[in-house]
Design a protein around this motif. Structure first.
Motif, PDB file in Angstrom:
ATOM      1  N   VAL A  30      25.304  24.600  19.934  1.00 33.06           N
ATOM      2  CA  VAL A  30      24.560  23.360  20.145  1.00 33.06           C
ATOM      3  C   VAL A  30      24.197  23.193  21.621  1.00 33.06           C
ATOM      4  O   VAL A  30      23.067  22.846  21.956  1.00 33.06           O
ATOM      5  CB  VAL A  30      25.366  22.152  19.617  1.00 33.06           C
ATOM      6  N   ALA A  31      25.137  23.466  22.508  1.00 30.73           N
ATOM      7  CA  ALA A  31      24.887  23.316  23.948  1.00 30.73           C
ATOM      8  C   ALA A  31      23.748  24.225  24.416  1.00 30.73           C
ATOM      9  O   ALA A  31      22.901  23.813  25.219  1.00 30.73           O
ATOM     10  CB  ALA A  31      26.157  23.615  24.732  1.00 30.73           C
ATOM     11  N   PHE A  32      23.703  25.438  23.922  1.00 29.04           N
ATOM     12  CA  PHE A  32      22.643  26.370  24.303  1.00 29.04           C
ATOM     13  C   PHE A  32      21.274  25.847  23.860  1.00 29.04           C
ATOM     14  O   PHE A  32      20.309  25.871  24.616  1.00 29.04           O
ATOM     15  CB  PHE A  32      22.909  27.747  23.691  1.00 29.04           C
ATOM     16  N   LEU A  33      21.199  25.344  22.640  1.00 33.77           N
ATOM     17  CA  LEU A  33      19.915  24.909  22.089  1.00 33.77           C
ATOM     18  C   LEU A  33      19.405  23.611  22.701  1.00 33.77           C
ATOM     19  O   LEU A  33      18.199  23.357  22.711  1.00 33.77           O
ATOM     20  CB  LEU A  33      20.037  24.749  20.569  1.00 33.77           C
ATOM     21  N   LEU A  34      20.313  22.786  23.214  1.00 35.39           N
ATOM     22  CA  LEU A  34      19.918  21.478  23.754  1.00 35.39           C
ATOM     23  C   LEU A  34      20.188  21.355  25.258  1.00 35.39           C
ATOM     24  O   LEU A  34      20.225  20.249  25.788  1.00 35.39           O
ATOM     25  CB  LEU A  34      20.663  20.371  22.990  1.00 35.39           C
ATOM     26  N   ALA A  35      20.339  22.469  25.932  1.00 34.59           N
ATOM     27  CA  ALA A  35      20.794  22.491  27.326  1.00 34.59           C
ATOM     28  C   ALA A  35      19.993  21.590  28.265  1.00 34.59           C
ATOM     29  O   ALA A  35      20.558  21.019  29.198  1.00 34.59           O
ATOM     30  CB  ALA A  35      20.787  23.923  27.860  1.00 34.59           C
ATOM     31  N   ASP A  36      18.708  21.429  28.043  1.00 32.75           N
ATOM     32  CA  ASP A  36      17.879  20.656  28.969  1.00 32.75           C
ATOM     33  C   ASP A  36      17.600  19.231  28.480  1.00 32.75           C
ATOM     34  O   ASP A  36      16.762  18.539  29.047  1.00 32.75           O
ATOM     35  CB  ASP A  36      16.565  21.385  29.225  1.00 32.75           C
ATOM     36  N   MET A  37      18.299  18.796  27.449  1.00 36.29           N
ATOM     37  CA  MET A  37      18.037  17.458  26.906  1.00 36.29           C
ATOM     38  C   MET A  37      19.066  16.441  27.409  1.00 36.29           C
ATOM     39  O   MET A  37      20.245  16.774  27.575  1.00 36.29           O
ATOM     40  CB  MET A  37      18.064  17.494  25.378  1.00 36.29           C
ATOM     41  N   PRO A  38      18.651  15.206  27.607  1.00 37.90           N
ATOM     42  CA  PRO A  38      19.589  14.163  28.034  1.00 37.90           C
ATOM     43  C   PRO A  38      20.722  13.911  27.040  1.00 37.90           C
ATOM     44  O   PRO A  38      21.783  13.434  27.426  1.00 37.90           O
ATOM     45  CB  PRO A  38      18.708  12.912  28.169  1.00 37.90           C
ATOM     46  N   VAL A  39      20.519  14.234  25.773  1.00 32.81           N
ATOM     47  CA  VAL A  39      21.545  13.988  24.749  1.00 32.81           C
ATOM     48  C   VAL A  39      22.551  15.137  24.635  1.00 32.81           C
ATOM     49  O   VAL A  39      23.407  15.125  23.748  1.00 32.81           O
ATOM     50  CB  VAL A  39      20.908  13.716  23.365  1.00 32.81           C
ATOM     51  N   LEU A  40      22.483  16.101  25.529  1.00 30.92           N
ATOM     52  CA  LEU A  40      23.329  17.296  25.441  1.00 30.92           C
ATOM     53  C   LEU A  40      24.809  16.971  25.287  1.00 30.92           C
ATOM     54  O   LEU A  40      25.462  17.433  24.343  1.00 30.92           O
ATOM     55  CB  LEU A  40      23.124  18.184  26.680  1.00 30.92           C
ATOM     56  N   ASP A  41      25.373  16.193  26.192  1.00 32.81           N
ATOM     57  CA  ASP A  41      26.817  15.918  26.151  1.00 32.81           C
ATOM     58  C   ASP A  41      27.215  15.216  24.859  1.00 32.81           C
ATOM     59  O   ASP A  41      28.235  15.562  24.250  1.00 32.81           O
ATOM     60  CB  ASP A  41      27.244  15.084  27.359  1.00 32.81           C
ATOM     61  N   ALA A  43      25.667  15.390  21.995  1.00 37.87           N
ATOM     62  CA  ALA A  43      25.507  16.337  20.890  1.00 37.87           C
ATOM     63  C   ALA A  43      26.705  17.278  20.801  1.00 37.87           C
ATOM     64  O   ALA A  43      27.182  17.584  19.705  1.00 37.87           O
ATOM     65  CB  ALA A  43      24.213  17.136  21.066  1.00 37.87           C
ATOM     66  N   VAL A  44      27.210  17.711  21.932  1.00 37.15           N
ATOM     67  CA  VAL A  44      28.383  18.598  21.937  1.00 37.15           C
ATOM     68  C   VAL A  44      29.613  17.835  21.433  1.00 37.15           C
ATOM     69  O   VAL A  44      30.405  18.372  20.646  1.00 37.15           O
ATOM     70  CB  VAL A  44      28.600  19.206  23.338  1.00 37.15           C
ATOM     71  N   LEU A  45      29.783  16.590  21.857  1.00 41.28           N
ATOM     72  CA  LEU A  45      30.903  15.769  21.353  1.00 41.28           C
ATOM     73  C   LEU A  45      30.808  15.550  19.847  1.00 41.28           C
ATOM     74  O   LEU A  45      31.804  15.679  19.124  1.00 41.28           O
ATOM     75  CB  LEU A  45      30.931  14.416  22.058  1.00 41.28           C
ATOM     76  N   VAL A  46      29.631  15.231  19.366  1.00 40.61           N
ATOM     77  CA  VAL A  46      29.430  15.012  17.937  1.00 40.61           C
ATOM     78  C   VAL A  46      29.751  16.289  17.162  1.00 40.61           C
ATOM     79  O   VAL A  46      30.447  16.255  16.139  1.00 40.61           O
ATOM     80  CB  VAL A  46      27.985  14.532  17.652  1.00 40.61           C
ATOM     81  N   THR A  47      29.272  17.407  17.646  1.00 45.47           N
ATOM     82  CA  THR A  47      29.562  18.685  16.996  1.00 45.47           C
ATOM     83  C   THR A  47      31.062  18.921  16.925  1.00 45.47           C
ATOM     84  O   THR A  47      31.593  19.300  15.876  1.00 45.47           O
ATOM     85  CB  THR A  47      28.877  19.840  17.746  1.00 45.47           C
ATOM     86  N   GLY A  48      31.758  18.681  18.022  1.00 40.20           N
ATOM     87  CA  GLY A  48      33.210  18.860  18.038  1.00 40.20           C
ATOM     88  C   GLY A  48      33.914  17.984  17.027  1.00 40.20           C
ATOM     89  O   GLY A  48      34.847  18.431  16.340  1.00 40.20           O
ATOM     90  N   GLU A  49      33.485  16.740  16.891  1.00 31.89           N
ATOM     91  CA  GLU A  49      34.103  15.837  15.910  1.00 31.89           C
ATOM     92  C   GLU A  49      33.809  16.271  14.484  1.00 31.89           C
ATOM     93  O   GLU A  49      34.690  16.262  13.626  1.00 31.89           O
ATOM     94  CB  GLU A  49      33.638  14.395  16.136  1.00 31.89           C
ATOM     95  N   PHE A  50      32.567  16.654  14.231  1.00 30.72           N
ATOM     96  CA  PHE A  50      32.221  17.121  12.884  1.00 30.72           C
ATOM     97  C   PHE A  50      33.042  18.358  12.506  1.00 30.72           C
ATOM     98  O   PHE A  50      33.545  18.471  11.396  1.00 30.72           O
ATOM     99  CB  PHE A  50      30.731  17.444  12.793  1.00 30.72           C
ATOM    100  N   GLY A  65      36.946  30.223   4.242  1.00 29.48           N
ATOM    101  CA  GLY A  65      36.133  29.014   4.328  1.00 29.48           C
ATOM    102  C   GLY A  65      35.104  29.133   5.439  1.00 29.48           C
ATOM    103  O   GLY A  65      35.174  30.015   6.301  1.00 29.48           O
ATOM    104  N   ARG A  66      34.153  28.222   5.412  1.00 23.37           N
ATOM    105  CA  ARG A  66      33.128  28.204   6.461  1.00 23.37           C
ATOM    106  C   ARG A  66      32.512  26.818   6.545  1.00 23.37           C
ATOM    107  O   ARG A  66      32.709  25.976   5.666  1.00 23.37           O
ATOM    108  CB  ARG A  66      32.058  29.253   6.197  1.00 23.37           C
ATOM    109  N   PHE A  67      31.764  26.622   7.592  1.00 23.12           N
ATOM    110  CA  PHE A  67      30.958  25.422   7.748  1.00 23.12           C
ATOM    111  C   PHE A  67      29.643  25.842   8.378  1.00 23.12           C
ATOM    112  O   PHE A  67      29.557  26.882   9.025  1.00 23.12           O
ATOM    113  CB  PHE A  67      31.679  24.347   8.582  1.00 23.12           C
ATOM    114  N   ILE A  68      28.619  25.033   8.166  1.00 21.44           N
ATOM    115  CA  ILE A  68      27.285  25.345   8.674  1.00 21.44           C
ATOM    116  C   ILE A  68      26.846  24.231   9.611  1.00 21.44           C
ATOM    117  O   ILE A  68      26.959  23.049   9.282  1.00 21.44           O
ATOM    118  CB  ILE A  68      26.275  25.485   7.517  1.00 21.44           C
ATOM    119  N   VAL A  69      26.374  24.624  10.782  1.00 22.38           N
ATOM    120  CA  VAL A  69      25.842  23.664  11.752  1.00 22.38           C
ATOM    121  C   VAL A  69      24.332  23.846  11.813  1.00 22.38           C
ATOM    122  O   VAL A  69      23.828  24.965  11.915  1.00 22.38           O
ATOM    123  CB  VAL A  69      26.453  23.886  13.157  1.00 22.38           C
ATOM    124  N   GLU A  70      23.625  22.721  11.730  1.00 22.25           N
ATOM    125  CA  GLU A  70      22.172  22.726  11.852  1.00 22.25           C
ATOM    126  C   GLU A  70      21.779  21.829  13.016  1.00 22.25           C
ATOM    127  O   GLU A  70      22.313  20.724  13.163  1.00 22.25           O
ATOM    128  CB  GLU A  70      21.523  22.214  10.569  1.00 22.25           C
TER     129      GLU A  70
END
Length: 136
Positions: A30-41, A43-50, A65-70
Protein backbone atom coordinates in the motif's frame (compact mmCIF):
# COMPACT_ATOMS: atom_id res chain seq x y z
CA UNK A 1 0.76 10.74 -10.72
CA UNK A 2 -1.06 13.81 -11.80
CA UNK A 3 -2.95 12.58 -14.85
CA UNK A 4 -5.91 10.21 -14.73
CA UNK A 5 -8.19 9.50 -17.67
CA UNK A 6 -11.58 11.11 -17.04
CA UNK A 7 -13.67 8.96 -14.71
CA UNK A 8 -10.94 6.37 -14.19
CA UNK A 9 -9.07 5.03 -11.22
CA UNK A 10 -6.00 2.89 -10.85
CA UNK A 11 -6.55 -0.50 -9.23
CA UNK A 12 -4.13 -3.07 -7.82
CA UNK A 13 -4.85 -6.33 -6.00
CA UNK A 14 -2.50 -8.77 -4.29
CA UNK A 15 -2.97 -11.94 -2.23
CA UNK A 16 -0.84 -12.54 0.87
CA UNK A 17 -0.32 -15.68 2.96
CA UNK A 18 -2.29 -15.47 6.19
CA UNK A 19 0.71 -15.31 8.50
CA UNK A 20 1.86 -12.42 10.65
CA UNK A 21 5.15 -12.02 8.78
CA UNK A 22 3.20 -10.84 5.73
CA UNK A 23 1.45 -7.97 7.52
CA UNK A 24 4.54 -5.86 6.86
CA UNK A 25 4.48 -6.82 3.16
CA UNK A 26 0.83 -5.76 2.88
CA UNK A 27 1.60 -2.37 4.43
CA UNK A 28 4.60 -1.94 2.10
CA UNK A 29 2.41 -2.79 -0.90
CA UNK A 30 0.00 0.00 0.00
CA UNK A 31 2.79 2.44 0.90
CA UNK A 32 4.50 1.92 -2.47
CA UNK A 33 1.30 2.52 -4.44
CA UNK A 34 0.27 5.64 -2.50
CA UNK A 35 3.72 7.06 -1.69
CA UNK A 36 3.01 10.56 -3.04
CA UNK A 37 -0.51 10.96 -1.66
CA UNK A 38 -1.47 12.93 1.45
CA UNK A 39 -3.49 9.93 2.71
CA UNK A 40 -0.41 7.66 2.73
CA UNK A 41 0.04 7.36 6.51
CA UNK A 42 -3.67 6.78 7.13
CA UNK A 43 -3.80 4.16 4.36
CA UNK A 44 -0.89 2.25 5.89
CA UNK A 45 -2.55 2.36 9.34
CA UNK A 46 -5.86 1.16 7.91
CA UNK A 47 -4.12 -1.67 6.09
CA UNK A 48 -2.38 -2.73 9.30
CA UNK A 49 -5.67 -2.81 11.21
CA UNK A 50 -7.47 -4.74 8.49
CA UNK A 51 -4.65 -7.31 8.35
CA UNK A 52 -4.48 -7.63 12.14
CA UNK A 53 -8.23 -8.28 12.27
CA UNK A 54 -8.04 -10.85 9.47
CA UNK A 55 -5.25 -12.71 11.26
CA UNK A 56 -6.91 -12.49 14.68
CA UNK A 57 -10.56 -13.16 13.86
CA UNK A 58 -10.85 -15.11 10.59
CA UNK A 59 -9.92 -18.32 8.83
CA UNK A 60 -7.25 -16.37 6.92
CA UNK A 61 -4.82 -17.24 9.75
CA UNK A 62 -5.31 -21.00 9.37
CA UNK A 63 -2.65 -23.09 7.60
CA UNK A 64 -2.78 -22.23 3.88
CA UNK A 65 -4.98 -19.21 4.71
CA UNK A 66 -4.68 -15.94 2.86
CA UNK A 67 -6.08 -12.47 2.55
CA UNK A 68 -6.34 -10.13 -0.42
CA UNK A 69 -5.55 -6.42 -0.36
CA UNK A 70 -6.97 -4.14 -3.03
CA UNK A 71 -5.92 -0.52 -3.55
CA UNK A 72 -7.96 1.91 -5.62
CA UNK A 73 -6.35 5.25 -6.34
CA UNK A 74 -8.08 8.37 -7.60
CA UNK A 75 -6.69 11.92 -7.85
CA UNK A 76 -8.16 13.00 -4.50
CA UNK A 77 -8.69 9.73 -2.63
CA UNK A 78 -7.69 6.13 -2.12
CA UNK A 79 -9.68 3.07 -1.15
CA UNK A 80 -8.18 0.16 0.76
CA UNK A 81 -10.09 -3.12 0.78
CA UNK A 82 -9.17 -6.39 2.45
CA UNK A 83 -10.95 -9.66 1.76
CA UNK A 84 -10.49 -12.36 4.37
CA UNK A 85 -11.62 -15.98 4.54
CA UNK A 86 -14.39 -15.35 7.04
CA UNK A 87 -15.04 -16.15 10.64
CA UNK A 88 -17.89 -17.05 12.96
CA UNK A 89 -18.45 -13.59 14.47
CA UNK A 90 -20.14 -10.64 12.82
CA UNK A 91 -17.79 -7.62 12.87
CA UNK A 92 -18.75 -4.74 15.15
CA UNK A 93 -17.38 -1.40 16.18
CA UNK A 94 -17.73 -1.50 19.95
CA UNK A 95 -18.06 1.50 22.22
CA UNK A 96 -14.66 1.96 23.80
CA UNK A 97 -13.57 3.96 26.79
CA UNK A 98 -10.21 4.86 28.31
CA UNK A 99 -10.06 1.53 30.14
CA UNK A 100 -10.84 -0.71 27.14
CA UNK A 101 -7.95 -3.03 26.35
CA UNK A 102 -9.07 -4.00 22.85
CA UNK A 103 -11.66 -3.18 20.22
CA UNK A 104 -10.09 0.01 18.90
CA UNK A 105 -9.08 -1.22 15.42
CA UNK A 106 -12.25 -0.61 13.41
CA UNK A 107 -13.06 2.33 15.68
CA UNK A 108 -9.79 3.95 14.57
CA UNK A 109 -10.38 3.08 10.91
CA UNK A 110 -13.83 4.69 11.09
CA UNK A 111 -12.23 7.85 12.53
CA UNK A 112 -9.62 8.01 9.74
CA UNK A 113 -11.82 7.11 6.78
CA UNK A 114 -14.48 9.15 5.06
CA UNK A 115 -16.32 5.84 4.57
CA UNK A 116 -15.98 2.39 6.16
CA UNK A 117 -18.05 -0.58 5.01
CA UNK A 118 -17.95 -4.35 5.10
CA UNK A 119 -19.88 -7.07 3.38
CA UNK A 120 -19.90 -10.84 3.23
CA UNK A 121 -20.58 -13.66 5.63
CA UNK A 122 -18.90 -16.28 7.77
CA UNK A 123 -17.39 -17.65 4.52
CA UNK A 124 -15.50 -14.42 3.76
CA UNK A 125 -15.78 -10.68 4.25
CA UNK A 126 -14.46 -7.60 2.52
CA UNK A 127 -13.66 -4.51 4.57
CA UNK A 128 -13.36 -1.26 2.64
CA UNK A 129 -12.14 2.15 3.77
CA UNK A 130 -12.10 5.25 1.60
CA UNK A 131 -9.60 7.96 2.51
CA UNK A 132 -10.01 11.39 0.98
CA UNK A 133 -7.50 14.21 1.04
CA UNK A 134 -8.59 16.19 4.07
CA UNK A 135 -11.20 13.58 5.13
CA UNK A 136 -10.59 14.16 8.85
Amino acid sequence: MDVYPVGCELVWRRAFPGIAEHAHSAREFVAFLLADMPVLDDAVLVTGEFVANALRHTASARPDGRFIVEVRRRPDSATIALTDQGGPKEPTIPNVDDMSECGRGLYMVRALASELTWSGSHAGRTFTATLKDGSR
